[in-house]
Motif scaffolding. Sequence first.
Motif, PDB file in Angstrom:
ATOM      1  N   SER A 215     -20.930 -14.768 -27.786  1.00 34.58           N
ATOM      2  CA  SER A 215     -21.969 -14.049 -27.048  1.00 34.58           C
ATOM      3  C   SER A 215     -22.125 -14.610 -25.656  1.00 34.58           C
ATOM      4  N   PRO A 216     -22.464 -13.782 -24.662  1.00 36.75           N
ATOM      5  CA  PRO A 216     -22.758 -14.304 -23.335  1.00 36.75           C
ATOM      6  C   PRO A 216     -23.931 -15.260 -23.352  1.00 36.75           C
ATOM      7  N   ASN A 217     -24.811 -15.130 -24.339  1.00 34.71           N
ATOM      8  CA  ASN A 217     -25.944 -16.046 -24.442  1.00 34.71           C
ATOM      9  C   ASN A 217     -25.531 -17.421 -24.924  1.00 34.71           C
ATOM     10  N   SER A 218     -24.317 -17.543 -25.443  1.00 36.36           N
ATOM     11  CA  SER A 218     -23.883 -18.789 -26.064  1.00 36.36           C
ATOM     12  C   SER A 218     -22.748 -19.397 -25.257  1.00 36.36           C
ATOM     13  N   PRO A 219     -23.039 -20.363 -24.369  1.00 34.74           N
ATOM     14  CA  PRO A 219     -21.973 -20.969 -23.574  1.00 34.74           C
ATOM     15  C   PRO A 219     -20.966 -21.654 -24.482  1.00 34.74           C
ATOM     16  N   LYS A 220     -19.697 -21.584 -24.082  1.00 35.71           N
ATOM     17  CA  LYS A 220     -18.657 -22.142 -24.938  1.00 35.71           C
ATOM     18  C   LYS A 220     -18.860 -23.644 -25.132  1.00 35.71           C
ATOM     19  N   ARG A 221     -19.203 -24.317 -24.082  1.00 33.45           N
ATOM     20  CA  ARG A 221     -19.429 -25.760 -24.181  1.00 33.45           C
ATOM     21  C   ARG A 221     -20.795 -26.071 -23.590  1.00 33.45           C
ATOM     22  N   LEU A 222     -21.738 -26.425 -24.448  1.00 31.50           N
ATOM     23  CA  LEU A 222     -23.091 -26.676 -23.988  1.00 31.50           C
ATOM     24  C   LEU A 222     -23.151 -27.850 -23.020  1.00 31.50           C
TER      25      LEU A 222
ATOM     26  N   ARG B 251     -25.851 -26.964 -17.454  1.00 28.97           N
ATOM     27  CA  ARG B 251     -26.938 -27.857 -17.034  1.00 28.97           C
ATOM     28  C   ARG B 251     -28.298 -27.402 -17.546  1.00 28.97           C
ATOM     29  N   PRO B 252     -28.644 -26.108 -17.487  1.00 29.50           N
ATOM     30  CA  PRO B 252     -29.962 -25.704 -18.026  1.00 29.50           C
ATOM     31  C   PRO B 252     -30.112 -26.027 -19.513  1.00 29.50           C
TER      32      PRO B 252
ATOM     33  N   ILE C 177     -30.711 -29.803 -19.823  1.00 34.01           N
ATOM     34  CA  ILE C 177     -32.048 -30.206 -19.376  1.00 34.01           C
ATOM     35  C   ILE C 177     -33.094 -29.824 -20.418  1.00 34.01           C
ATOM     36  N   LEU C 178     -33.037 -28.574 -20.878  1.00 35.11           N
ATOM     37  CA  LEU C 178     -34.024 -28.122 -21.868  1.00 35.11           C
ATOM     38  C   LEU C 178     -33.914 -28.918 -23.156  1.00 35.11           C
ATOM     39  N   CYS C 179     -32.697 -29.097 -23.652  1.00 42.86           N
ATOM     40  CA  CYS C 179     -32.509 -29.848 -24.891  1.00 42.86           C
ATOM     41  C   CYS C 179     -32.964 -31.295 -24.722  1.00 42.86           C
ATOM     42  N   GLY C 180     -32.658 -31.884 -23.567  1.00 37.21           N
ATOM     43  CA  GLY C 180     -33.060 -33.273 -23.313  1.00 37.21           C
ATOM     44  C   GLY C 180     -34.566 -33.445 -23.275  1.00 37.21           C
ATOM     45  N   LEU C 181     -35.266 -32.525 -22.590  1.00 34.89           N
ATOM     46  CA  LEU C 181     -36.722 -32.624 -22.503  1.00 34.89           C
ATOM     47  C   LEU C 181     -37.365 -32.468 -23.882  1.00 34.89           C
TER      48      LEU C 181
ATOM     49  N   LEU D 184     -28.671 -16.942 -29.890  1.00 29.30           N
ATOM     50  CA  LEU D 184     -30.055 -16.981 -29.434  1.00 29.30           C
ATOM     51  C   LEU D 184     -30.079 -17.295 -27.942  1.00 29.30           C
ATOM     52  N   PRO D 185     -30.962 -16.651 -27.188  1.00 28.94           N
ATOM     53  CA  PRO D 185     -31.103 -17.031 -25.780  1.00 28.94           C
ATOM     54  C   PRO D 185     -31.624 -18.456 -25.670  1.00 28.94           C
ATOM     55  N   ARG D 186     -31.492 -19.008 -24.491  1.00 27.94           N
ATOM     56  CA  ARG D 186     -31.813 -20.423 -24.296  1.00 27.94           C
ATOM     57  C   ARG D 186     -33.231 -20.753 -24.740  1.00 27.94           C
ATOM     58  N   TRP D 187     -34.190 -19.921 -24.345  1.00 28.03           N
ATOM     59  CA  TRP D 187     -35.579 -20.240 -24.675  1.00 28.03           C
ATOM     60  C   TRP D 187     -35.818 -20.178 -26.181  1.00 28.03           C
ATOM     61  N   ALA D 188     -35.130 -19.249 -26.865  1.00 29.38           N
ATOM     62  CA  ALA D 188     -35.313 -19.129 -28.314  1.00 29.38           C
ATOM     63  C   ALA D 188     -34.687 -20.303 -29.052  1.00 29.38           C
ATOM     64  N   ALA D 189     -33.519 -20.769 -28.571  1.00 27.03           N
ATOM     65  CA  ALA D 189     -32.917 -21.960 -29.173  1.00 27.03           C
ATOM     66  C   ALA D 189     -33.832 -23.165 -28.980  1.00 27.03           C
TER      67      ALA D 189
END
Length: 559
Positions: free
Chosen positions: A40-47, A51-52, A55-59, A159-164
């Motif tokens: 999916s375009p919502n799912s980057p191949k390599r997280l 960077r977004p 950052i979100l996962c780190g916070l 899932l989109p970034r915010w939903a993940a």
Amino acid sequence: MTSILPAETQTKVKVPAQRTAAPTAGSTSRTATSGSTSPSPNSPKRLRDSRPDLILCGLLLVAIMIVQGWNIADYPALSDDEGTYLAQAWAVQEGRGLAHYTYWYDHPPLGWIQIAVLTWIPAQLAPESMTVGSMRAVMLVISAISAILVYVLGRRLSLPRWAAGLGMALFGLSPLSVVLQREIFLDNIAVMWTLLAFCLAASPSRHLWHHFGAGLAAAAAVLTKETMLLVLPAVLLTMWRHSHRDTRKFAITGAITACTLIGISYPLFALLKGELFPGEGHVSLWDGIVYQMSRPGSGFILTEGTGSYGVLQSWLYYDRILPLGGLAGALLLLVTWRWSVTARALAGPALAVAILAGMALRPGYLPAMYVLQALPFLALVLAGGTASVTHGVLRRWRSPTEKRPLTWARYVVALALAAAATAYVVPRWYDGNHTAMTFDANAPYQQAAKWLGSEVDNPADTRVLVDDALWLDLVHEGYKPGLGVIWFYKADLDPAVTKTMPRGWRDLDYVVASPTVRRDAVDLPNVKAAMENSTPVVTFGTGEDRIEIRKIQGAGGDR
């Protein structure tokens, strides 16, 4: 339920009539074919390249570690299961075998072997720190890895970034998660391996080795806690959906083979020791299985007054949002999976929730930590359902003259939904997490351990019954492990211990009557007699949580 994918990704794309060559083993496929799921375009191949996402996962990870780590040694109250697993890990570290008493195949040993590895360096630096309260800190490592894997899995399931991020926050910050993930439970480690299996099964690269790795991770989960067998169909479903059609048979076969070959190591271990089947003078894997299958049931979970109903109420006491919201989300996804992209993407987690919920509904034995296995999947399906509903609402806010959604309307609706959810969740979670971060539930245990170390003359020649939450504390205080400080169950159930007690309870000096000992003494003749023929010397705490140190009358003498 509507799709959470952007509208522009849902348009039809012309596909050349010529079929591409089937990918070879270990190759990566980019072609969307019938029966396969394209990344999916919502799912980057390599997280790691996004960077977004980092950052979100780190916070979120920092917030989860602070909430779960603050006051971790003092809340919740120490449990006998925690003490058992840590004492078994200590036995592995000390070269005393697989357990601090006779190992009887209650669970596969891989779980506490991993605990032994995690606690090895702290135990070497400060041996006295090898106690339940201190070593709870190592569970933060497991929680951190699991939380990251929840985020990765959410992104790989479109899932989109915010939903993940929402799924990760639900999993790590729910008061129910905070309380149970702090404890030294095999389930927490098994959940980590299960999430790794899901992430590998949903790999957008579709390398065959990812699917073999998913099988190995699933086997590690089962060998850590055997109940994770229940979730394996959901792992296979996820792998089926995310594997390439032309290599799917190889992927599924390889994963099942890898899982089976590693999984049979446990019965093979028992066979090589001559302990696969019952016999004279030894424990057996078969007896362990029979015991687990024949344990008295705790009743129907929805029948008031049953043990299972009490367990359910204890879960809902800490949090109603994640269990009930996750169940509702899973049901909605399973009902709408035929026509909803979101439902199909989250079919694996939804199936896992359905299986675990179905097993909880049977009138069998239901332990309090059972819900740990469902928490990540409840979080993902709840986040996925929220994303689907949100996207469905936003799609309807369109300009009369334009086909794209109104920018201002999208922001207003999104902010309104977020504000409403926050206003509902935060007050309900605040009290539970505030208690977990401030309340000291383990002062009676600490006081009892200190008293037994300072007030008892010659601990090396004293015999005391305790629950396993205190066992390692007293070992560090100088009591002989195994026969001086005795895990109270073993005074009745382990022949290696009972043969050192020819006079039964009279060969003991003290019994530490914790809530666990008082509850289970009724089924243990020696422990029950020790309680009945003893008087309290000192009591720490009050009410049902009190701990009494009781001197056994007529104890001592020639042994």
